[in-house]
Write an enzyme that holds these catalytic residues in place. Structure first.
Site, PDB file in Angstrom:
ATOM      1  N   SER A 145       0.831  -1.202   0.000  1.00 26.98           N
ATOM      2  CA  SER A 145       0.000   0.000   0.000  1.00 26.98           C
ATOM      3  C   SER A 145       0.868   1.255   0.000  1.00 26.98           C
ATOM      4  CB  SER A 145      -0.976  -0.043   1.183  1.00 26.98           C
ATOM      5  OG  SER A 145      -1.975   0.952   1.060  1.00 26.98           O
ATOM      6  N   HIS A 146       0.676   2.146   0.960  1.00 27.42           N
ATOM      7  CA  HIS A 146       1.384   3.436   0.954  1.00 27.42           C
ATOM      8  C   HIS A 146       2.749   3.363   1.628  1.00 27.42           C
ATOM      9  CE1 HIS A 146      -0.571   3.099   4.836  1.00 27.42           C
ATOM     10  NE2 HIS A 146       0.235   4.032   5.308  1.00 27.42           N
ATOM     11  N   ASP A 299      -1.357   1.322  -4.189  1.00 29.37           N
ATOM     12  CA  ASP A 299      -2.314   0.322  -4.681  1.00 29.37           C
ATOM     13  C   ASP A 299      -3.698   0.923  -4.883  1.00 29.37           C
ATOM     14  OD1 ASP A 299      -2.827   0.545  -1.904  1.00 29.37           O
ATOM     15  OD2 ASP A 299      -3.720  -1.450  -1.857  1.00 29.37           O
ATOM     16  N   GLU A 385     -10.985   6.550   8.840  1.00 27.16           N
ATOM     17  CA  GLU A 385     -10.355   7.857   8.976  1.00 27.16           C
ATOM     18  C   GLU A 385      -9.025   7.951   8.235  1.00 27.16           C
ATOM     19  OE1 GLU A 385      -7.324   8.167  10.860  1.00 27.16           O
ATOM     20  OE2 GLU A 385      -7.349   5.983  11.113  1.00 27.16           O
ATOM     21  N   SER A 386      -8.456   6.834   7.848  1.00 27.09           N
ATOM     22  CA  SER A 386      -7.177   6.820   7.135  1.00 27.09           C
ATOM     23  C   SER A 386      -7.352   6.961   5.630  1.00 27.09           C
ATOM     24  CB  SER A 386      -6.424   5.535   7.458  1.00 27.09           C
ATOM     25  OG  SER A 386      -7.208   4.396   7.160  1.00 27.09           O
TER      26      SER A 386
END
Length: 538
Positions: A145-146, A299, A385-386
């Site tokens: 992911s990040h 992603d 919230e992310s």
């Protein structure tokens, strides 16, 4: 906040791709060392090959464990697999294919050898399983992911299309570690020649008109900027523009496994987080060039929304705006469809839900909790919230059961096209009606033993009756929406709340807090929250 946050990456910040890939093959994990074991977090197994946390043997064993798990579950259909541009993704992808083919699994890879965003893979799994096939499909996304460029990641999505639940990941991780400890003698591998192809991008892009008002966006002529941040959505945004005739510019089509074009995140690391003002600094600099400007992580399961009048929106703010808009503009959704949020998301969502007359479904952290509701339409929107969220189609049927950053980015354009107001302006209207909450997350030091204690804490263990001058109304160790354990604690008053959860990677616990009485009250909430938690885990 590091002094270099938000500044361009320098050569000294960049990874050595060759060294990273070499370590993937050369270093062999010792599963008696906790940091070298296969361990699934909320989004798969992640780590760096340099730390012997993401290496060839990890992926060999994890893939073999997935094969055995799907056999155990009676999953006999195809397995969709995709990857992102992280340097470790390509070797891990090849390793996984060798194991899957060696075990006789029918594998579907991208038709154009393109990257596959997480939502596109979820969409493919669901499309196959809704098409009346007699078998069921599942999938793997090779992505951290990040996370920074040094990391690799490996996620399993079962036939429901969303993140695997803890029962599945616990079994897979335990079996993978057993296989590594046994020298991988039970693993089957062969050359990945017998694979089929699937047009992930075409299937996803063509279907967008059934969930987003693409005609309204086109008719409005709004200027859209889309920055993939060097991630898997890079080929998707141009395809979306061409398919629907949008006034859309892909602001940065570059792909580089070092991510040299990024600005540094808050801690001076390269991290492709579209919700971070520091990581998005180069994108925000162009906010005046577009009516809506968006970003996605590697992603594409997360979104960042930039408006010319407000800059980068806080993820909580955009979630509230999205919910307010969608539940007022989707006539085909079930009248009793609830609003899903994680318990660390803003209470602004609660107030919007009350105004809309919709039930709120509050669950622990982790998108997996929204999967059943999104499948049957009983929860039409699920958000974290992310900056991760997804919602159902115009007719109330499932779209994806994993987070979809492309979808939420397009929704920002629909909101502007239909209402004539930016999401920032829409949020200002919510603030005028419901109040202006102050929200923040901070970390507090904790030993591994204290973190373990916090993860098992019962709300009744909290003896405090007040928080920052207000009576405590609830002390929760289980989520009110589904009764699942929080893995921490949430304390609620009339105008504020805090939640505390142990970090999975550092010797800290995270304190999420919010106050509708302003920043000073929020600071008081944070200080008292730390005192309350420290007393409970002392």
């Amino acid at each position: 906040m590091n002094e270099r946050a938000g500044t361009p990456a320098l050569e000294t910040d960049l990874i050595d791709v060759d060294a990273l890939v070499k370590a993937y093959y050369d270093l062999k994990p010792d599963v008696t060392v906790p940091e070298q074991r296969v361990a699934f977090g909320t989004s798969g197994h992640r780590g760096s090959s340099l730390n012997t946390a993401f290496n060839e043997n990890h992926i060999i064993a994890t893939t073999q464990a997935i094969v055995e798990y799907r056999t155990k579950q009676g999953i006999t259909g195809p397995l969709f697999i995709g990857t992102d541009p992280h340097a470790l993704s390509a070797p891990a992808y090849t390793t996984a294919l060798e194991v899957l083919v060696g075990n006789g699994v029918r594998v579907l890879v991208d038709q154009f050898d393109d990257y596959v965003p997480t939502p596109s893979l979820s969409h493919a799994i669901l499309a196959y399983n809704r098409a009346g096939n007699t078998d069921e499909a599942d999938g793997i996304v090779v992505t951290p992911s990040h996370n920074p460029p040094t990391d690799g990641g490996f996620k399993y999505n079962p036939p429901h299309g969303g993140p695997a639940d803890s029962d599945a990941t616990s079994w897979i991780a335990a079996r993978a570690n057993e296989l590594i400890a046994g020298g991988l003698v039970d693993v089957k591998m062969s050359e990945p020649s017998a694979v089929e192809t699937y047009d992930f991008r075409g299937a996803y892009v063509d279907d967008l008109e059934n969930i987003i008002d693409m005609a309204a966006i086109k008719a409005s002529g709004i200027r859209i900027g889309a920055d993939p941040l060097g991630g898997a959505s890079v080929g998707y945004w141009g395809a979306i523009r061409d398919r629907y005739g949008l006034n859309l510019t892909v602001t940065n089509p570059k792909v580089d496994p070092t991510w040299r074009f990024m600005t540094l995140d808050w801690d001076s690391k390269i991290r492709m987080d579209p919700s971070s003002p520091s990581a998005m600094a180069s994108v925000i600099a162009h906010k005046g060039d577009f009516d809506i400007l968006t970003g996605n992580d590697a992603d594409a399961d997360r979104h960042g929304i930039v408006t010319p009048d407000g800059g980068l929106m806080n993820p909580n703010h955009f979630l509230a705006v999205a919910i307010d808009y969608l539940y007022s503009h989707r006539e085909g959704w079930r009248a009793d469809a609830a609003i899903g949020k994680t318990l660390v998301s803003s209470t602004m969502i609660d107030r919007v839900a009350g105004f809309l007359g919709r039930d709120l479904w509050e669950v622990p952290v982790g998108f997996k909790w929204f999967v059943p509701g999104l499948i049957d339409g009983s929860v039409a929107f699920g958000g974290e919230e992310s900056a991760g969220a997804s919602f159902v189609r115009f007719d109330g049927t499932v779209w994806t059961t994993d987070k979809d950053g492309i979808l939420l980015a397009l929704l920002a354009s629909e909101i502007l096209a239909v209402t004539g107001k930016t999401p920032s302006q829409r949020y200002a209207e919510l603030v005028e009606h419901f109040g202006d909450p102050a929200y923040a997350r901070v970390d507090a030091a904790a030993t591994p033993a204290q973190k373990a204690q916090l993860g098992k804490l019962d709300g009744d263990a909290i003896t405090a009756t007040e928080l920052a001058g207000e009576k405590i109304l609830a002390k929760l160790s289980h989520a009110p929406g589904n009764g699942a354990a929080i893995g921490g604690l949430k304390v609620v008053t009339e105008n504020a709340w805090f939640a505390a959860r142990p970090s999975g990677t550092e010797d800290v616990y995270k304190i999420y807090a919010e106050s509708f009485k302003g920043p000073e009250h929020l600071r008081q909430v944070q200080l008292e929250a730390k005192a309350i938690v420290d007393a409970a885990i002392a």
